[in-house]
Design a protein around this motif. Structure first.
Motif, PDB file in Angstrom:
ATOM      1  N   VAL A   1      -8.515  -1.857   1.858  1.00 55.47           N
ATOM      2  CA  VAL A   1      -7.898  -0.532   1.948  1.00 55.47           C
ATOM      3  C   VAL A   1      -8.969   0.476   1.542  1.00 55.47           C
ATOM      4  O   VAL A   1      -9.615   0.318   0.498  1.00 55.47           O
ATOM      5  CB  VAL A   1      -6.659  -0.387   1.047  1.00 55.47           C
ATOM      6  CG1 VAL A   1      -6.044   0.999   1.201  1.00 55.47           C
ATOM      7  CG2 VAL A   1      -5.637  -1.464   1.372  1.00 55.47           C
TER       8      VAL A   1
ATOM      9  N   ARG B   1      -5.634  -4.398   7.587  1.00 54.71           N
ATOM     10  CA  ARG B   1      -4.781  -5.516   7.194  1.00 54.71           C
ATOM     11  C   ARG B   1      -5.334  -6.844   7.671  1.00 54.71           C
ATOM     12  O   ARG B   1      -5.038  -7.896   7.101  1.00 54.71           O
ATOM     13  CB  ARG B   1      -3.367  -5.298   7.738  1.00 54.71           C
ATOM     14  CG  ARG B   1      -2.689  -4.066   7.127  1.00 54.71           C
ATOM     15  CD  ARG B   1      -1.181  -4.130   7.300  1.00 54.71           C
ATOM     16  NE  ARG B   1      -0.632  -5.390   6.830  1.00 54.71           N
ATOM     17  CZ  ARG B   1      -0.442  -5.680   5.549  1.00 54.71           C
ATOM     18  NH1 ARG B   1      -0.781  -4.805   4.625  1.00 54.71           N
ATOM     19  NH2 ARG B   1       0.054  -6.845   5.203  1.00 54.71           N
TER      20      ARG B   1
ATOM     21  N   VAL C   1       0.859  -1.177   0.000  1.00 53.36           N
ATOM     22  CA  VAL C   1       0.000   0.000   0.000  1.00 53.36           C
ATOM     23  C   VAL C   1       0.899   1.232   0.000  1.00 53.36           C
ATOM     24  O   VAL C   1       1.731   1.405   0.891  1.00 53.36           O
ATOM     25  CB  VAL C   1      -0.924   0.018   1.232  1.00 53.36           C
ATOM     26  CG1 VAL C   1      -1.780   1.280   1.230  1.00 53.36           C
ATOM     27  CG2 VAL C   1      -1.801  -1.226   1.238  1.00 53.36           C
TER      28      VAL C   1
ATOM     29  N   ASP D   1      -5.886   1.181   6.149  1.00 55.96           N
ATOM     30  CA  ASP D   1      -5.463  -0.147   5.717  1.00 55.96           C
ATOM     31  C   ASP D   1      -5.919  -1.153   6.774  1.00 55.96           C
ATOM     32  O   ASP D   1      -5.329  -1.264   7.846  1.00 55.96           O
ATOM     33  CB  ASP D   1      -3.942  -0.169   5.560  1.00 55.96           C
ATOM     34  CG  ASP D   1      -3.449  -1.472   4.932  1.00 55.96           C
ATOM     35  OD1 ASP D   1      -4.289  -2.354   4.667  1.00 55.96           O
ATOM     36  OD2 ASP D   1      -2.233  -1.609   4.723  1.00 55.96           O
TER      37      ASP D   1
END
Length: 248
Positions: free
Chosen positions: A230, A168, A68, A166
């Motif tokens: 994201v 994750r 990212v 983000d």
């Protein structure tokens, strides 16, 4: 200056599309850094044009894992270029000048100093962090280079409005005989500083914008959830809201 960017953006989109044709100034439009196009098109709310469509595609590509990246890398747009004997009265006007380069000197483009390994990728991929997760004691704030002119004024608030969430890892599931609900998540937030410098910091599921999709049932009873995404949002020069989400 309030309406200058929006007013002039269509004509500059045309100038970008026909780079190399004679212009009513000494310089001619040459190959332009994509981040100059992102900067200009974002400020105008991504108007319909081929250059802005390409700029938006690159803006979104950068948040599409892996890794990212900062969607706008303003340090790659040389706004300090000027052909006037006196500085422009507003820094915003230099956005337009950045598209015009002197034919004799070649393009002027500055790039941030980088380590041998990508600094953002290195923050995630560490021996101590299996599955690309970051240890709780690992600092996440990675400052990139910044704009080569002063962008602290309100005309550049649209740069500082960009946020990158983000997600994750977010997992919710029942476990054990008593039906305990296990929840775990790693969320980081990327933001821009006063001069366009980009930094990561820890965030949470609760901080995600209302337009984020996929975690609406988080914390409600214990439905099974596994989610990674994201999410980037922003406000243009006029304050209009926009966002994109990429799931993976």
């Amino acid at each position: 200056m309030r309406h200058l960017l929006k007013k002039l953006l269509p004509s500059f989109a045309v100038a970008l599309a026909v780079a190399g044709l004679p212009l009513p100034m000494a310089a001619r439009a040459q190959t332009y850094p994509i981040d100059c196009a992102i900067l200009l098109c974002l400020s105008g709310g991504w108007p319909a044009s081929v250059p802005c469509a390409r700029a938006r595609a690159e803006f979104i590509r950068r948040i599409t894992p892996w890794p990212v990246e900062p969607p706008l890398q303003i340090w790659r747009c040389p706004m300090g270029v000027s052909y006037e004997t006196a500085p422009a009265p507003s820094s915003a006007e230099r956005i337009f000048e950045a598209f015009f380069q002197n034919n004799n000197t070649g393009p002027r483009q500055s790039f941030p100093a980088r380590d041998a390994a990508d600094p953002i990728e290195a923050a995630w991929r560490t021996p101590e962090a299996p599955d690309d997760l970051v240890r709780a004691d690992r600092a996440l704030r990675l400052v990139q280079d910044r704009a080569d002119i002063d962008i602290s004024g309100p005309e550049f608030n649209f740069v500082r409005s960009i946020r990158v969430f983000d997600v994750r890892y977010a997992r919710q599931h029942e476990s054990g005989r008593d039906g305990d609900c296990n929840r775990s998540a790693t969320v980081v937030l990327g933001t821009y500083g006063i001069q366009g410098d980009f930094a990561w910091q820890r965030s949470s599921i609760a901080a995600l914008p209302a337009d984020h999709v996929g975690l609406e049932r988080w914390g409600q009873n214990c439905p099974g959830i596994y989610h990674r995404s994201v999410f980037v949002d922003w406000r243009d020069y006029e304050g209009n809201y926009g966002f994109e989400q990429v799931n993976y």
